[in-house]
Structures are given as structure tokens and as C-alpha cells.
Write an enzyme that holds these catalytic residues in place. Structure first.
Site, PDB file in Angstrom:
ATOM      1  N   SER A   1       3.209  -1.633  10.359  1.00 35.24           N
ATOM      2  CA  SER A   1       4.202  -2.258  10.909  1.00 35.24           C
ATOM      3  C   SER A   1       5.276  -3.426  10.554  1.00 35.24           C
ATOM      4  O   SER A   1       6.290  -4.118  11.049  1.00 35.24           O
ATOM      5  CB  SER A   1       4.375  -1.827  12.193  1.00 35.24           C
ATOM      6  OG  SER A   1       4.466  -0.695  12.492  1.00 35.24           O
TER       7      SER A   1
ATOM      8  N   ASN B   1       0.797  -1.091  -0.440  1.00 35.99           N
ATOM      9  CA  ASN B   1      -0.455   0.252  -0.070  1.00 35.99           C
ATOM     10  C   ASN B   1       0.693   1.038  -0.042  1.00 35.99           C
ATOM     11  O   ASN B   1       1.177   1.213   1.336  1.00 35.99           O
ATOM     12  CB  ASN B   1      -0.800   0.239   0.718  1.00 35.99           C
ATOM     13  CG  ASN B   1      -1.469   1.199   1.395  1.00 35.99           C
ATOM     14  OD1 ASN B   1      -1.381   2.105   0.514  1.00 35.99           O
ATOM     15  ND2 ASN B   1      -2.638   1.787   2.536  1.00 35.99           N
ATOM     16  N   TRP B   2       0.823   1.887  -1.351  1.00 37.28           N
ATOM     17  CA  TRP B   2       2.184   3.235  -1.733  1.00 37.28           C
ATOM     18  C   TRP B   2       1.972   4.690  -0.811  1.00 37.28           C
ATOM     19  O   TRP B   2       2.102   5.387  -0.532  1.00 37.28           O
ATOM     20  CB  TRP B   2       2.536   2.730  -2.567  1.00 37.28           C
ATOM     21  CG  TRP B   2       3.196   1.978  -3.570  1.00 37.28           C
ATOM     22  CD1 TRP B   2       3.730   0.979  -3.124  1.00 37.28           C
ATOM     23  CD2 TRP B   2       3.212   2.146  -5.216  1.00 37.28           C
ATOM     24  NE1 TRP B   2       4.440   0.376  -4.084  1.00 37.28           N
ATOM     25  CE2 TRP B   2       3.962   0.847  -4.988  1.00 37.28           C
ATOM     26  CE3 TRP B   2       3.821   3.153  -6.244  1.00 37.28           C
ATOM     27  CZ2 TRP B   2       4.923   0.584  -6.571  1.00 37.28           C
ATOM     28  CZ3 TRP B   2       4.805   2.514  -7.162  1.00 37.28           C
ATOM     29  CH2 TRP B   2       4.173   1.738  -7.228  1.00 37.28           C
ATOM     30  N   LYS B   3       0.235   4.007  -1.019  1.00 39.13           N
ATOM     31  CA  LYS B   3      -0.423   5.278  -0.017  1.00 39.13           C
ATOM     32  C   LYS B   3       0.113   7.166  -1.035  1.00 39.13           C
ATOM     33  O   LYS B   3       0.247   6.061  -1.836  1.00 39.13           O
ATOM     34  CB  LYS B   3       0.446   5.766   1.715  1.00 39.13           C
ATOM     35  CG  LYS B   3       0.068   4.441   2.379  1.00 39.13           C
ATOM     36  CD  LYS B   3       0.244   4.969   3.972  1.00 39.13           C
ATOM     37  CE  LYS B   3      -0.039   3.441   4.640  1.00 39.13           C
ATOM     38  NZ  LYS B   3      -0.455   3.380   5.886  1.00 39.13           N
TER      39      LYS B   3
ATOM     40  N   HIS C   1      -9.996   2.077   4.491  1.00 37.81           N
ATOM     41  CA  HIS C   1      -8.346   1.523   5.177  1.00 37.81           C
ATOM     42  C   HIS C   1      -8.284   2.730   6.523  1.00 37.81           C
ATOM     43  O   HIS C   1      -9.460   3.318   6.296  1.00 37.81           O
ATOM     44  CB  HIS C   1      -7.161   2.259   4.335  1.00 37.81           C
ATOM     45  CG  HIS C   1      -5.824   1.997   5.058  1.00 37.81           C
ATOM     46  ND1 HIS C   1      -5.440   3.406   5.901  1.00 37.81           N
ATOM     47  CD2 HIS C   1      -5.187   1.288   5.032  1.00 37.81           C
ATOM     48  CE1 HIS C   1      -4.631   3.148   6.435  1.00 37.81           C
ATOM     49  NE2 HIS C   1      -4.234   1.941   5.233  1.00 37.81           N
TER      50      HIS C   1
ATOM     51  N   GLY D   1       2.115   2.237  10.480  1.00 41.19           N
ATOM     52  CA  GLY D   1       3.258   3.573  10.892  1.00 41.19           C
ATOM     53  C   GLY D   1       3.980   3.729  11.467  1.00 41.19           C
ATOM     54  O   GLY D   1       5.054   5.017  11.705  1.00 41.19           O
TER      55      GLY D   1
ATOM     56  N   GLY E   1       2.221  -0.749   4.673  1.00 41.00           N
ATOM     57  CA  GLY E   1       2.626   0.578   3.776  1.00 41.00           C
ATOM     58  C   GLY E   1       4.094   0.421   3.531  1.00 41.00           C
ATOM     59  O   GLY E   1       4.982   0.461   2.554  1.00 41.00           O
ATOM     60  N   GLY E   2       5.074   1.632   5.111  1.00 40.07           N
ATOM     61  CA  GLY E   2       6.215   2.073   4.891  1.00 40.07           C
ATOM     62  C   GLY E   2       7.297   1.286   3.537  1.00 40.07           C
ATOM     63  O   GLY E   2       8.080   1.368   3.369  1.00 40.07           O
TER      64      GLY E   2
HETATM   65  P1  PGA Z   1       2.697   0.178   7.126  1.00 42.65           P
HETATM   66  O1  PGA Z   1       0.944   0.643   6.716  1.00 42.65           O
HETATM   67  O2  PGA Z   1       2.785  -0.908   7.360  1.00 42.65           O
HETATM   68  O3  PGA Z   1       3.160   1.561   7.270  1.00 42.65           O
HETATM   69  O4  PGA Z   1       2.642   0.229   9.126  1.00 42.65           O
HETATM   70  C1  PGA Z   1       0.190  -0.117   6.797  1.00 42.65           C
HETATM   71  C2  PGA Z   1      -1.299  -0.191   5.908  1.00 42.65           C
HETATM   72  O5  PGA Z   1      -0.942   1.079   6.366  1.00 42.65           O
HETATM   73  O6  PGA Z   1      -1.446  -0.147   5.119  1.00 42.65           O
END
Ligand code: PGA
Length: 252
Positions: A215, A9-11, A97, A175, A236-237
Site C-alpha cells: 500500500s 508490480n503489475w500482478k 512474492h 493491497g 502494486g496497485g
Molecule cells: P500493493 O502491492 O502496493 O498493491 O499493496 C504491493 C505488492 O504486492 O508488491
């Protein structure tokens, strides 16, 4: 049987050239391996068509959007419909999300529309649920995720529910660098599967992929994915660096 899936999920990250480069890197990295899971990257709307063009490993790499509109078409300035997403070649869409629920006021009602439109257009929803820290501390996390699944998805027929991928993402872990322990993840994933079984029966529940998000990184992915009810991750990250993302893919 249910699939193992690692989805990025690149956001709201990467410009178009940066996104194309990252997608090329992931596509190239996948050439060298036989992943034991489906791999998906969910990218900004602006990147979908171009990224679809660089995915040559189409059997190994899926493409998704991070959202879609709750209306079919028409006078909704700035919105992007499920049909538009599907027309880029994407096959997946992240819905509900926590960032969209929290910052953009998404409700169960709008999510039901988005899920219906996604399915109508052949997109596979990756439907996110998860509690905030206060809810976990108050011991309400089971009730919270149960309500999110019931209110967002239990209007579906068993056949349509079978097309959904779930992602359990505790908001306090997104995150923040604070991952749920593998035992915490397993406990609530098993609970969610039980909620699905009560409504749709054991077979549907057993066939539903439930991803963990929050995370997740190469150093903790293998332990999380080893749990019987954790069927992969929404990342995400760590999806923004090819090596980290592949480290998670290869954790299976
Ligand atoms: P994260 O995000 O891996 O940066 O914690 C996960 C997400 O929000 O899908």
C-alpha cells in the site's frame, strides 16, 4: 553504494494493449524528469517482449517479470524459464512474492532454484519477504523475515548475494490500504540489514537495496523513503496508474 529503486508490480492486471499503453505512458513521463532512483516495471510474461519494444528510455526504465520457473527447461507445461524471461530483454524478476508463497505453495527450496537460475541468466532478483498479520501480532515478524532471508538466500556467495534486491512486504499491508508506518518499516529494514551484515559483513549489507512494499502510494512514499534503511518501494496497485506511479518515483 546501494541504489534507490522504485519497482512496479503489475500482478495479473492489464491486457496486452492496456499494458503497452501503460508502459508507453511511464516511458513518456520519465522523459520529462531525472529520477533520483532506478525505475522498473514488472509485468505479466505475455507483455514482456512487447513492453520491451516500447521502452526507449532504457537508461531510466528497467523491465522485469513477476516470477520464473524453478527448472531450466523441458517438460514443464505452462512454465516460463529464467532464460525465456531474459531473452525478452527483461533484466529483473520478482521472486517469492507473498501471493506466490501463499497461493502457489512456493517454498524456500523452489525459491533457491529460481534465484540460482535467474542469476545464471543475468536477471536481478527482487526477492520478497514479509510476515502475515498473526505473526506480527505475536511479535514473530523479526524471526519470520530472518528465516525467509536465510532459507531463500544464504546459500549464495557474497558476490551473488550482492546482486539481490530485497523487498520487505508485510502481507497485512499488501493491497489492503494499511501501510506499515515509516517507523515500523525502518525498524525491520534495519534489522534485515543487520541479519545480512552478520552473514556477509557490513559492506555487503550496506550495499543491499531493501525496498518497502504494501500500500505504498504518492501520499506516503516520501515519508517511507526518507528513512535511512528504506531504499525504495515495490508498488502494486499504485503502479497501474502512470500518475500515481510517477508520484512515487518523484517522492525521491
Ligand atoms: P500493493 O502491492 O502496493 O498493491 O499493496 C504491493 C505488492 O504486492 O508488491
Amino acid at each position: 553504494m546501494r541504489k534507490n529503486i522504485v519497482a512496479g508490480n503489475w500482478k495479473m492486471n492489464t491486457t496486452l494493449p492496456e499494458g503497452i499503453k501503460l508502459a508507453e505512458e511511464v516511458n513518456d513521463a520519465l522523459k520529462a524528469v531525472e529520477p533520483k532512483c532506478d525505475v522498473v516495471i514488472c509485468v505479466p510474461f505475455t507483455h514482456l517482449a512487447s513492453v520491451n519494444g516500447v521502452i526507449t528510455e532504457t537508461k531510466k526504465l528497467g523491465l522485469g517479470a513477476e516470477n520464473c520457473a524453478d527448472h531450466k527447461s523441458g517438460a514443464y507445461t505452462g512454465e516460463v524459464s529464467a532464460a525465456m524471461v531474459a531473452s525478452t530483454g527483461a533484466g529483473y524478476v520478482i521472486l517469492g512474492h507473498s501471493e506466490r508463497r501463499q497461493y502457489y505453495g512456493e517454498t524456500a527450496e523452489t525459491l533457491r532454484e529460481k534465484v540460482a537460475l535467474s542469476l545464471e541468466n543475468g536477471l536481478t532478483p527482487i526477492f520478497c519477504i514479509g510476515e502475515v498479520l498473526e505473526e506480527r501480532e505475536a511479535g514473530k515478524h523479526f524471526d519470520v523475515v530472518k528465516a525467509q532471508v536465510e532459507d531463500g538466500l544464504f546459500n549464495l556467495s557474497a558476490e551473488d548475494f550482492g546482486k539481490i534486491i530485497l523487498a520487505y512486504e508485510p502481507v497485512w499491508a499488501i493491497g489492503t490500504g494499511k501501510t506499515a508506518t515509516s517507523d515500523q518499516a525502518e525498524e525491520i529494514h534495519a534489522y534485515i540489514r543487520g541479519v545480512i551484515a552478520d552473514k556477509y559483513g557490513k559492506e555487503v549489507a550496506d550495499n543491499t537495496s531493501i525496498l518497502y512494499g504494501g500500500s505504498c502510494k504518492p501520499s506516503n512514499a516520501a515519508e517511507l523513503f526518507a528513512k535511512p534503511n528504506v531504499d525504495g518501494g515495490l508498488i502494486g496497485g499504485a503502479s497501474l496508474k502512470c500518475a500515481d506511479f510517477m508520484g512515487i518515483v518523484n517522492a525521491f
